[in-house]
Design an enzyme around this catalytic site. Structure first.
Site, PDB file in Angstrom:
ATOM      1  N   SER A 191       0.834  -1.212   0.000  1.00  0.00           N
ATOM      2  CA  SER A 191       0.000   0.000   0.000  1.00  0.00           C
ATOM      3  C   SER A 191       0.864   1.255   0.000  1.00  0.00           C
ATOM      4  CB  SER A 191      -0.905   0.025   1.231  1.00  0.00           C
ATOM      5  OG  SER A 191      -1.819  -1.031   1.185  1.00  0.00           O
TER       6      SER A 191
HETATM    7  N1  SAM Z   1      -1.286  -4.502   4.000  1.00  0.00           N
HETATM    8  C1  SAM Z   1      -0.426  -4.521   2.841  1.00  0.00           C
HETATM    9  C2  SAM Z   1       0.715  -3.550   2.974  1.00  0.00           C
HETATM   10  O1  SAM Z   1       1.206  -3.402   4.071  1.00  0.00           O
HETATM   11  O2  SAM Z   1       1.148  -2.959   2.010  1.00  0.00           O
HETATM   12  C3  SAM Z   1      -1.139  -4.281   1.553  1.00  0.00           C
HETATM   13  C4  SAM Z   1      -2.152  -5.250   1.280  1.00  0.00           C
HETATM   14  S1  SAM Z   1      -2.717  -5.352  -0.375  1.00  0.00           S
HETATM   15  C5  SAM Z   1      -3.240  -3.754  -0.781  1.00  0.00           C
HETATM   16  C6  SAM Z   1      -4.231  -6.229  -0.040  1.00  0.00           C
HETATM   17  C7  SAM Z   1      -4.011  -7.686   0.335  1.00  0.00           C
HETATM   18  O3  SAM Z   1      -5.278  -8.236   0.698  1.00  0.00           O
HETATM   19  C8  SAM Z   1      -3.495  -8.536  -0.801  1.00  0.00           C
HETATM   20  O4  SAM Z   1      -2.302  -9.161  -0.420  1.00  0.00           O
HETATM   21  C9  SAM Z   1      -4.605  -9.564  -1.039  1.00  0.00           C
HETATM   22  O5  SAM Z   1      -4.139 -10.832  -1.427  1.00  0.00           O
HETATM   23  C10 SAM Z   1      -5.246  -9.589   0.327  1.00  0.00           C
HETATM   24  N2  SAM Z   1      -6.625 -10.091   0.361  1.00  0.00           N
HETATM   25  C11 SAM Z   1      -7.644  -9.880  -0.510  1.00  0.00           C
HETATM   26  N3  SAM Z   1      -8.759 -10.513  -0.094  1.00  0.00           N
HETATM   27  C12 SAM Z   1      -8.451 -11.131   1.075  1.00  0.00           C
HETATM   28  C13 SAM Z   1      -9.165 -11.936   1.994  1.00  0.00           C
HETATM   29  N4  SAM Z   1     -10.457 -12.245   1.806  1.00  0.00           N
HETATM   30  N5  SAM Z   1      -8.517 -12.400   3.086  1.00  0.00           N
HETATM   31  C14 SAM Z   1      -7.215 -12.117   3.304  1.00  0.00           C
HETATM   32  N6  SAM Z   1      -6.477 -11.360   2.468  1.00  0.00           N
HETATM   33  C15 SAM Z   1      -7.082 -10.867   1.370  1.00  0.00           C
END
Ligand code: SAM
Length: 218
Positions: free
Chosen positions: A68
């Protein structure tokens, strides 16, 4: 990806400049700014891209996902009003940068990721950096009932609606921060649980997240 865990003056200086950028964009919480100044974001990048690590931008981390934007991480963390020792559920571990920021502001973090390749990488990288949250692999749109209730819940992917199970797993007085909208853009929503089955919602700024995929999601 070849990770290298070296934090030089160059990267430390870049972090300080990033903090100034975030202050100008409106982040005020000193604990959040101190966490951004402390967590070495370049550790989540291949060395080839270290010059991108302290720009205020999201960046690909593999598996079609992103680390992010620092502003977004700071913005969501600020909205959680974390107190030392708060139990925080993070949905969407990704590379774990947000996890480290949450731990730096004093949270005890439970974090879940659905992509196995990211999960496998993060369970190695974070402990190596000194961060030991409780890691889970699976669908976080249903929360993690085994460790509920939580003081705070943060969702780092865009949801079509606020998942009901997350509200149930929040303590009374707890806060949920979640981007809600369509695939193209989402509004940041905060939900304060004022009583069992009673919530106060606020709809804030517009963001663009990768989708939350799962049973109570897309
Ligand atoms: N928190 C991260 C950072 O520090 O940069 C960024 C996360 S990224 C924008 C969003 C994450 O959510 C992705 O890795 C994606 O695989 C995960 N994701 C999407 N749907 C999800 C779910 N139902 N359960 C867990 N993770 C999920």
């Amino acid at each position: 990806m070849a990770y290298k865990f070296i934090d030089n003056y160059k990267e430390q200086g870049a972090r300080k400049r990033l903090v100034e950028v975030l202050k100008k964009k409106g982040i005020e919480d000193e604990n959040v700014l101190a966490a951004i100044a402390k967590v070495p974001r370049h550790f989540f990048f291949d060395e080839t891209f270290w010059n991108q690590a302290y720009k205020d931008i999201a960046f690909p981390i593999g598996a079609g996902q992103t680390i992010s934007q620092p502003y977004t991480v700071a913005y969501q963390t600020e909205l959680l009003h974390i107190k030392k020792g708060d139990k925080v559920l993070e949905i969407g571990t990704g590379c774990g940068y947000q996890t480290c920021v949450l731990m730096e502001v004093g949270a005890k973090v439970f974090t879940i990721e659905r992509q196995e390749s990211l999960y496998e990488r993060t369970i190695k990288v974070l402990p190596h950096m000194g961060y030991k949250p409780k890691f889970f692999l699976g669908d976080g749109s249903v929360g993690i009932a085994s460790d509920a209730p939580y003081d705070k819940i943060i969702v780092t992917a865009g949801a079509p609606t606020v998942p009901d199970l997350l509200l149930r797993q929040l303590k009374i007085g707890g806060i949920l921060v979640i981007p809600v909208g369509d695939e193209k853009s989402q509004k940041m929503v905060t939900v304060l649980k004022t009583a069992e089955n009673d919530y106060e919602r606020h709809v804030l700024d517009t963001f663009r997240f990768v989708p939350l995929v799962g049973d109570r999601a897309w």
